[in-house]
Every structure is written in structure tokens, then in C-alpha cells.
Design a protein around this motif. Structure first.
Motif, PDB file in Angstrom:
ATOM      1  N   VAL A 153       3.943  -0.521  29.319  1.00 27.99           N
ATOM      2  CA  VAL A 153       5.307  -1.072  29.270  1.00 27.99           C
ATOM      3  C   VAL A 153       5.325  -2.437  28.577  1.00 27.99           C
ATOM      4  O   VAL A 153       6.278  -2.753  27.864  1.00 27.99           O
ATOM      5  CB  VAL A 153       5.992  -1.136  30.656  1.00 27.99           C
ATOM      6  CG1 VAL A 153       6.126   0.242  31.249  1.00 27.99           C
ATOM      7  CG2 VAL A 153       5.310  -2.078  31.601  1.00 27.99           C
ATOM      8  N   ARG A 188      10.872   0.878  34.045  1.00 31.14           N
ATOM      9  CA  ARG A 188      10.251   1.788  33.075  1.00 31.14           C
ATOM     10  C   ARG A 188       8.938   2.342  33.643  1.00 31.14           C
ATOM     11  O   ARG A 188       8.606   3.511  33.447  1.00 31.14           O
ATOM     12  CB  ARG A 188       9.997   1.026  31.771  1.00 31.14           C
ATOM     13  CG  ARG A 188      10.020   1.899  30.551  1.00 31.14           C
ATOM     14  CD  ARG A 188      10.082   1.053  29.292  1.00 31.14           C
ATOM     15  NE  ARG A 188      11.341   0.366  29.140  1.00 31.14           N
ATOM     16  CZ  ARG A 188      11.468  -0.884  28.662  1.00 31.14           C
ATOM     17  NH1 ARG A 188      10.396  -1.558  28.283  1.00 31.14           N
ATOM     18  NH2 ARG A 188      12.643  -1.433  28.554  1.00 31.14           N
ATOM     19  N   VAL A 199      11.898   4.029  24.216  1.00 29.31           N
ATOM     20  CA  VAL A 199      11.960   2.561  24.176  1.00 29.31           C
ATOM     21  C   VAL A 199      11.824   2.073  22.736  1.00 29.31           C
ATOM     22  O   VAL A 199      12.574   1.210  22.279  1.00 29.31           O
ATOM     23  CB  VAL A 199      10.832   1.950  25.047  1.00 29.31           C
ATOM     24  CG1 VAL A 199      10.941   0.428  25.047  1.00 29.31           C
ATOM     25  CG2 VAL A 199      10.879   2.507  26.455  1.00 29.31           C
TER      26      VAL A 199
END
Ligand code: ZN
Length: 451
Positions: A221, A37, A63
Motif C-alpha cells: 500500500v 486498502r 489504485v
């Protein structure tokens, strides 16, 4: 997509922490997934404002669904005024033979953030004052911004500048900064995972840096993975709010916009620099003894990390802890900013950040959330001497280290459960993981020993 949410039968973060401790969660795969990611986010030319920020929110939204917010240029938030919006298309330096010497399509750090648009033909001498390099690290590109002073510039490896000075390219140079700089908006994203109460745990990560991995794609992330995971769990005590905003001015704008919202913040955590090397570092809140400090401090200490007192320099903990707000924000990182040479250079790249460190940081974050969710101050109902565990079925009939540790954790809880001492403080005092003390308290609570 690899993840932990939804793959576990347990309700709540406690069950997930127990599964991680039992080795039932594939943390290695999770680390790889978070790193992948980051690789998607890495090339986006982020800045304080503009298309790069919106493109980043688009990627994070895939996400976990985000709310988007913005305020216009000129918006006044306490002592800060939202500046013009900047969106970069491309910036290049081309020599007289048409050779492209510097190109933001190769690396988004090549232009000074917020450079004013320019098209000019310049001698090297005229260009020289607009070029930034790192002579001590001649292969790295520095990260430079100029949000509040109008100028333009390029960042390049010092070795490339030396080649220009040696006449390897042909002057004069055509310089192009193709960017929009003018009235627009400052944009941020929020992600809310509701809980049983509307009191909130707020987790923030800044999103204003371009192609820099540890600072702070790692925070983005990890925060989104945590949000996704918490949303997939059955039960949450607190509501979780994740804020993805440009550093400093973004947080100040959020605080100005959320006068009531900020009263709901019970615990706050700033995430940054969690994918590089070095042990975990807990930076305490300004007051230093908030519940979030005890949670983060316990987890970081158990993992061999470092505790540091507050200082008014760093990331957005400076805004949330400011006297006028006095919110309980701790910061979790590894080696802090300015203490590693790769900081704010092109060497803070995808190879500097490792999947294993991301996964380990994620496991630590789950443990912090476990403390925030499940800490309590129980009372020993049989405080006159050590109670007889055997007659309540609490004493193991078989030996072994795990059984001994379980008994010891119960004895620690009984020794300190005076109705005022919290489980995390007992765990810290006993030098065992919070999860062990949580289990002990659960078992004791199922008898007449603890309430
Ligand atoms: Zn930074």
C-alpha cells in the motif's frame, strides 16, 4: 479517495515535502486510507503464484494502473526454475459429526501454502503430522509454506489442537485441500511513472504473503500510494518503477528478464514491514555507501531511526545486491522480520498495523524521494570569508527561531559547498532536515553566492 497528489499547487516532490512539514497535508486521513486498502487486500489467499496474486494485482491496479507480466512454469532464471502454479479454493478439516474444525474461509493462513490437493479421512494420529501450531503463542496461527517440497498441511491455534486431542471433536476427520497445483505461470506487476530521464528509481514490495498485514501488505500500500502521488506531481527527475513480485524467485525472474532494464536502475529501495511499531530501520546496500544509502540514512536518522549494515538475509535486497547485479538497493522497514513475535503469524494482522505508522512511513518516503530528486553538489562562488548576506537580502530583518535556522542552513551550505560535497551530506553534518538545506541552497543560488 484521500490522497496528497493533485491537492497541492506545487510542482515536484519538494513542494509536497514542504507542505507536509508545514502541516498542510492531512496525514491522518492518508494513513486511514492506506489502512482501508490493506483491509481489502488482507483476505486474498496470496501465494508465490496463482489466482491470489492476480486478484491482488487487480486491487492494486484500481489504485494506480499496473503492467502485468508473467513467465511460464519451468522458466529458468539463473539458478531458479519457476515452479508449478498454485491456486487455493478452500481447505477444511471436518469432524465425523460434520463440524468444520479448520477452514481457510475463516483465515487464509489455515493451510500450508502450496499444499498438494487432498481428500482423505484420517484419524487424529494420522492427521497430527500435517498440523502446525505455535505452542508458545497458543492463540495464533502460524504461516507455513512448502513451495519446493510436495506435501500438504494445516496451520491452527495450538489451543484448537489441544481441544482435538482432548476429544472435543469426533474422529475420524475429513480433510479437503481443494486447490490447483500444476503448470501455469508466475505473475508480477510493474508500475512505471516516467520522469525527465529514463534512469530509474526502483521500489519493490513482495506480494506472496496471504493474510499478513505488516509483512507485506504495508509495503504494497505504501508503494502504490507513492506511485499514485508521484504520478500526480508536475515534474520528476527520475523515472520511477514499482515492482510487485513474489519474494526471491520473482525478483530473480525480473532480473533475468530485464538485462537492459536493470542497467537503468540508479537507486533502489525495498519496502517492507512499515506499519507495525518501532522506529524506522534503514538496511544499507551491500556496498553501504550508495547515494540511496545517504538519502535513506539521512531521513531515518533525522526521524530517530536506526541504521544497519547489509547482511545476506532478509527480503529482495538480497537479489538486487547480489554480486552479479551489484545494484544499489537499500531497505526501509520498521522492526525487521524475525524480531517481533507476531512475525509470520496470524497476529501480524490489521490491528498490528496502524494508520499513524503508515502515514509516518509515507512522509519519510517522500523525504527520501526529495533527496533523490533534489540532491546536488553546488559550489560556493564567494569562498573567501563569510559573504555578506544582508546586502543580498538574505539576512532576516526580523528575528525568531525559524529565521535563525534559515541563516544557519545557508552558512552550513556555504561552509561545505566545495563542488564535491552533496547537500544531503551537508544536511547530515549540520544535523538539520534536507529540506532546510535545499531551501538554503535555493536562496543562495538566486544570488551570486552559489552555483
Ligand atoms: Zn515474510
Amino acid at each position: 479517495m484521500t490522497g496528497v497528489a493533485g491537492t497541492q499547487g506545487h510542482g515536484g516532490v519538494a513542494g509536497l515535502v514542504d507542505a507536509v512539514r508545514a502541516g498542510e497535508v492531512d496525514l491522518a486521513a492518508l494513513g486511514e486510507s492506506m489502512h482501508a486498502r490493506m483491509a481489502e487486500l488482507y483476505p486474498v489467499p496470496r501465494s508465490l503464484t496463482g489466482d491470489g496474486v492476480r486478484a491482488t494485482l487487480d486491487l492494486l491496479d484500481a489504485v494506480a494502473p499496473l503492467e502485468r507480466h508473467s513467465v511460464p512454469t519451468g522458466y529458468q532464471a539463473y539458478d531458479w526454475t519457476v515452479t508449478d502454479e498454485w491456486s487455493l479454493r478452500r481447505a477444511t478439516i471436518t469432524d465425523a459429526d460434520g463440524r468444520v474444525v479448520v477452514d481457510t474461509d475463516d483465515h487464509s493462513l489455515h493451510v500450508v501454502g502450496y499444499s498438494t490437493p487432498v481428500r482423505a479421512t484420517l484419524s487424529l494420529e494420522e492427521l497430527r503430522g500435517h498440523l502446525h501450531t505455535l505452542p508458545d503463542h497458543p492463540d495464533w496461527i502460524p504461516y507455513r509454506t512448502s513451495y519446493y517440497h510436495r506435501r500438504w498441511g494445516f496451520c491452527l491455534p495450538h489451543r484448537l489442537l489441544e481441544r482435538m486431542e482432548a476429544g472435543e471433536f469426533t474422529a475420524p476427520y475429513d480433510v479437503v485441500v481443494d486447490a490447483d497445483l500444476g503448470p501455469g505461470e508466475l505473475t508480477w506487476g510493474e508500475l512505471v511513472v516516467p520522469g525527465e530521464t529514463d534512469e530509474e528509481v526502483m521500489v519493490t514490495a513482495h506480494l506472496c504473503h496471504p493474510s499478513i498485514a505488516n509483512d507485506n501488505l504495508s509495503g504494497l500500500v505504501l508503494a502504490t500510494e507513492l506511485a499514485r502521488t508521484l504520478a500526480g506531481l508536475g515534474r520528476r527527475r527520475w523515472t520511477y518503477r514499482f515492482l510487485f513480485a513474489p519474494g526471491t524467485v520473482g525478483s530473480v525472474v525480473w532480473l533475468a528478464q530485464n538485462v537492459e532494464g536493470r542497467e537503468r536502475i540508479r537507486h533502489g529501495l525495498v519496502l517492507t514491514g512499515l506499519g507495525g511499531p518501532g522506529p524506522l530501520v534503514h538496511k544499507r546496500s551491500r556496498r553501504g555507501d550508495r547515494e540511496v544509502d545517504r538519502a535513506v540514512g539521512h531521513v531515518v536518522a533525522r526521524r530517530g531511526g536506526e541504521q544497519r549494515d547489509y547482511s545476506p538475509w532478509g527480503y529482495d535486497e538480497r537479489q538486487f545486491n547480489a554480486l552479479g547485479f551489484d545494484l544499489p538497493f537499500a531497505r526501509l522497514s520498521r522492526t525487521p522480520h524475525n524480531e517481533y513475535p507476531e512475525y509470520h503469524t496470524s497476529a501480524d494482522d490489521l490491528s498490528y498495523v496502524r494508520p499513524a505508522e503508515l502515514a509516518d512511513a509515507f512522509a519519510a518516503l517522500l523525504e527520501v524521494v526529495d533527496v533523490l530528486e533534489n540532491d546536488a553538489t553546488p559550489r560556493n562562488l564567494q569562498p573567501h570569508g563569510e559573504p555578506q548576506l544582508g546586502k543580498r537580502g538574505l539576512y532576516p530583518t526580523t528575528g525568531g527561531q525559524a529565521a535563525n535556522e534559515a541563516v544557519m542552513a545557508m552558512l552550513w551550505v556555504l561552509a561545505y559547498a566545495d563542488g564535491a560535497t552533496s547537500l544531503v551530506d551537508i544536511a547530515t553534518r549540520a544535523d538539520v532536515d534536507f529540506a532546510a538545506v535545499r531551501h538554503a541552497a535555493d536562496r543562495l543560488s538566486r544570488t551570486d553566492l552559489l552555483a
